[in-house]
Scaffold this motif. Structure first.
Motif, mmCIF file in Angstrom:
data_model
loop_
_atom_site.group_PDB
_atom_site.id
_atom_site.type_symbol
_atom_site.label_atom_id
_atom_site.label_comp_id
_atom_site.label_asym_id
_atom_site.label_seq_id
_atom_site.Cartn_x
_atom_site.Cartn_y
_atom_site.Cartn_z
ATOM 1 N N CYS A 118 -12.758 -34.279 -20.744
ATOM 2 C CA CYS A 118 -12.267 -34.125 -19.367
ATOM 3 C C CYS A 118 -12.008 -32.641 -19.102
ATOM 4 O O CYS A 118 -11.312 -31.994 -19.889
ATOM 5 N N SER B 237 -10.142 -31.370 -17.038
ATOM 6 C CA SER B 237 -8.774 -31.126 -16.593
ATOM 7 C C SER B 237 -7.774 -31.292 -17.745
ATOM 8 O O SER B 237 -7.086 -30.352 -18.113
ATOM 9 N N CYS B 238 -7.715 -32.485 -18.375
ATOM 10 C CA CYS B 238 -6.715 -32.704 -19.440
ATOM 11 C C CYS B 238 -7.270 -32.377 -20.832
ATOM 12 O O CYS B 238 -6.521 -32.402 -21.806
ATOM 13 N N CYS C 227 -12.662 -39.234 -16.042
ATOM 14 C CA CYS C 227 -11.381 -39.403 -16.720
ATOM 15 C C CYS C 227 -10.488 -40.261 -15.817
ATOM 16 O O CYS C 227 -10.190 -39.857 -14.689
ATOM 17 N N CYS D 199 -7.135 -38.286 -14.745
ATOM 18 C CA CYS D 199 -7.220 -37.145 -13.832
ATOM 19 C C CYS D 199 -8.086 -37.455 -12.619
ATOM 20 O O CYS D 199 -8.023 -36.732 -11.615
#
Ligand SMILES: [Zn+2]
Lengths: 313, 388
Positions: free
Chosen positions: A198, A200-201, A212, A215
């Protein structure tokens, strides 16, 4: 765009149905060449019969026999009969209001072509040779130019009534696991486990879903994980599943492959079932031609610390 | 404008059994609905709308129950809706029905949930052979058993806690005439000696497979005033969802469950659930889920839920009785199980639970979950109307 996998998926099951008193009488009647309807409070006769009055919601049980002859109220031509339809040559789907009934029954009409079918035409039941208490006991309807038949006034009581039917259901799908899982499955054929990170995370999804779920963003960066992993939790299966050729007892485990953000599921072998433990370090064991590892076996490394895997589901 | 208060004035259940071969699905739901109307002393004409729920379609092969069951449920000429949320569906169905009353869309709503497990095979429904995927290696019990083991490790609970829950729930079921399992000769030793199916889950710690239906009549303040028997008043209700699997999911104590409970307590003005709630009907299909949900719902601190069970607090005569009806462990028509929890909570605060009544129960929680611990629905009902 890389190749996306596709395969047929057939979902089918022989569901059973308890009939209750009204459907039981109706289907048993067909077995005995008797068509039954049910009287509503306002004096109409419903064929096929129902258990509850559509107007007043009252329970209705007053069964009456109607004639095996009737009138087509509307129809549609079926050019190309499919599997398990009433006739295997082109036919008309018809709604037939039987003589003595106020509602129409859906069935098939055996007719040479659409030009020979019209609303208002007279038809009669063609009974199946072998009857078992099912709607298919009416093989189909056929054109009829005689007088309306006289029902015999059957009471709706039968010896040896049919109380249940098998209602087989089948759905034919074309299944595709999509881009992300296709890539994962294709990598498995090289005995590599590839997930997606992901953006983002930064967690790595195995198998990848293409997004994800935490997110809500698309994933695309491919990351190889494993081959080693840690047993995060497990159970010992003591009952043999019908569709699986695995001797019991065996251990069904959640395994977090090194680098993965969540665990996948697999069987543990190469160690007695009662010595498997949370934290055990394992690696996949492949068999020739298999898409997935047959099982996972201990690597011999020291067990992982609880803190390193306790938050991996 | 504030919401309309919602009251439960009618409750009906079938006697849950392994197979109801004498009735159609229409006949089964009708029986529960008729009993709920009788309890409320209402007729079909008094109902403004019908909201139904059932198990996932493959579980019994009925794809559109709302079409097939409209006449059996007196819904002709009225709105009829269907709700889907896997095993929690009975709870979320009741909440959708309640929202129609709370929003003053309808005055009186019939809500109902059902399943005839005997006409299908839920295990088959849970394990369709999806192309390219590895077959599920363990079935429903095997899916949940590793989470139970993770709980045991995390909490340090002794191995025997699960058997205490099963022994309690099966004894409670003996006091509930509608419960499926009535094991008159049950002993703790028998539970502990039953076969280990998916270690750590024993046979006697799993739910049965049942045919049954449950119905409730929900109404507004005016309807409650006409009720012949004491109503149960809704003080709070909520649903939450999360994915089955995601990085960071806590399968032992899912965030969605915590959030759902917190929302219900906020609506109901509950600050200390252990002190403020008199009885709980929670969805416990495998015995170990009692201590797990006690923590998830805030009745105990993390890792401490099993201590309430061990100390007898959750027994029928304990200070926090749980699953007085015998729970899912004694009765499991999956599609109806969540609504049975909600209805049993309402029966308690109406003082109409019969032999399994908790003396003086004023506030009770009904709880349901479903899927891979991913859908949660709960309501809190009270003997007194909510303060508005
Ligand atoms: Zn993310």
């Amino acid at each position: 765009m890389p190749e996306v996998l596709k395969a047929p998926l057939v979902v089918e099951f022989p569901f059973t149905r308890s009939l209750g008193p009204v459907q039981s009488a109706f289907l048993t009647g067909l077995r005995e060449r008797v068509v039954l309807g049910v009287k509503t409070r306002d004096g109409r006769t419903l064929v096929p019969p129902v258990e509850y009055d559509p107007v007043t919601a009252e329970e209705i049980r007053d069964l009456v026999e109607v004639a095996p002859t009737g009138t087509v109220t509307t129809w549609a031509w079926n050019h190309e009969p499919r599997r398990d339809q009433p006739l295997d040559t082109p036919f008309a789907w018809v709604l037939v209001r039987l003589d003595g009934a106020d509602t129409a029954l859906l069935h098939a009409l055996d007719a040479p072509g659409p030009d020979s079918v019209h609303t208002g035409m007279r038809v009669r039941v063609r009974w199946a040779q072998e009857r078992a208490g099912a709607i298919t006991d009416i093989a189909c309807f056929e054109p009829y130019d005689g007088e309306p038949a006289e029902p015999a006034g059957h009471s709706g009581e039968f010896d040896d009534a049919v109380t249940g039917i098998v209602a087989a259901a089948r759905l034919d799908y074309t299944y595709s696991p999509g881009r992300a899982q296709s890539a994962y499955i294709n990598a498995l054929s090289d005995r590599r486990t590839v997930g997606e990170r992901c953006p983002s995370c930064r967690k790595v999804y195995v198998p990848p879903r293409g997004a994800c779920p935490t997110c809500g963003v698309a994933t695309s960066e491919q990351v190889e994980v494993g081959p080693g992993g840690t047993v995060t939790t497990f159970c010992v299966v003591n009952i043999k599943a019908k569709n699986l050729d695995i001797e019991v007892p065996y251990v069904y485990a959640h395994i977090a492959l090194d680098g993965a953000g969540l665990a996948l599921h697999g069987r543990i072998g190469g160690i007695p079932y009662d010595q498997v433990r949370m934290g055990l370090r394992v690696e996949p064991v492949w068999t020739e031609g298999a898409r997935y590892p047959d099982h996972y076996r201990p690597t011999g490394e020291p067990d992982a610390d609880y803190d390193t895997y306790k938050e991996l589901p | 404008m504030s919401k309309e208060p919602v009251a439960v004035v009618g409750i009906g259940q079938t006697k849950h059994v392994s197979a109801r071969r004498d009735v159609s699905i229409a006949g089964l739901v009708r029986e529960a609905a008729r009993r709920a109307l009788d309890d409320a002393e209402l007729t079909w004409a008094d109902v403004d709308a019908v909201v139904i729920g059932k198990a996932p379609d493959f579980f019994e092969g009925v794809m559109m129950p709302e079409l097939y069951l409209a006449d059996a449920l007196g819904a002709v000429g009225k709105p009829m809706l269907r709700v889907h949320t896997a095993g929690s569906v009975g709870g979320s169905t009741a909440l959708v029905a309640a929202s129609l009353v709370a929003a003053r869309v309808h005055g009186t709503v019939l809500t109902l949930a059902f399943e005839k497990q005997s006409e299908s095979n839920a295990m088959w429904g849970l394990s369709l052979p999806i192309p390219f995927q590895q077959p599920l290696l363990a079935g429903a019990g095997g899916f949940f058993a590793p989470h139970v083991r993770a709980y045991m490790r995390r909490s340090g609970a002794p191995d025997t806690i699960g058997s205490l829950v099963a022994y309690k729930d099966r004894r409670n079921a003996l006091k509930n005439p509608y419960a499926h399992l009535h094991e008159h000769d049950i002993t703790l030793e028998k539970v502990q000696a039953s076969p280990m199916l998916w270690d750590p889950i024993r046979y006697s710690e799993t739910c049965p497979s049942s045919d049954g239906a449950c119905a409730m009549i929900l109404t507004d303040r005016a309807g409650a005033a006409r009720s012949p028997r004491p109503p149960a008043w809704m003080h709070g209700g909520a649903m939450r969802s999360e994915p089955t699997l995601f990085a960071g999911k806590d399968a032992v104590s899912p965030q969605a469950g915590k959030d759902c409970a917190a929302d219900v307590y906020r609506q109901a003005g509950i600050s200390d659930p252990r002190r403020d709630i008199d009885a709980v009907e929670m969805y416990v299909p495998f015995s170990w889920y009692e201590p797990m949900w006690l923590e998830n719902l805030g009745f105990a601190a993390e890792g401490e839920g099993w201590k309430l069970t061990e100390a007898g607090a959750t027994e029928l005569d304990g200070d926090l009785p749980v699953n007085m009806s015998g729970g899912v462990l004694s009765t499991n028509p999956i599609g109806a199980s969540g609504m049975i929890r909600f209805a049993e909570a309402a029966l308690q605060v109406r003082g109409q639970a019969g032999e399994h009544q908790v003396d003086g129960a004023r506030r009770a929680l009904g709880h349901a979950y479903g899927g891979g611990s991913q859908f949660f629905s709960m309501w809190l009902v009270g003997a007194a109307p909510p303060q508005t």
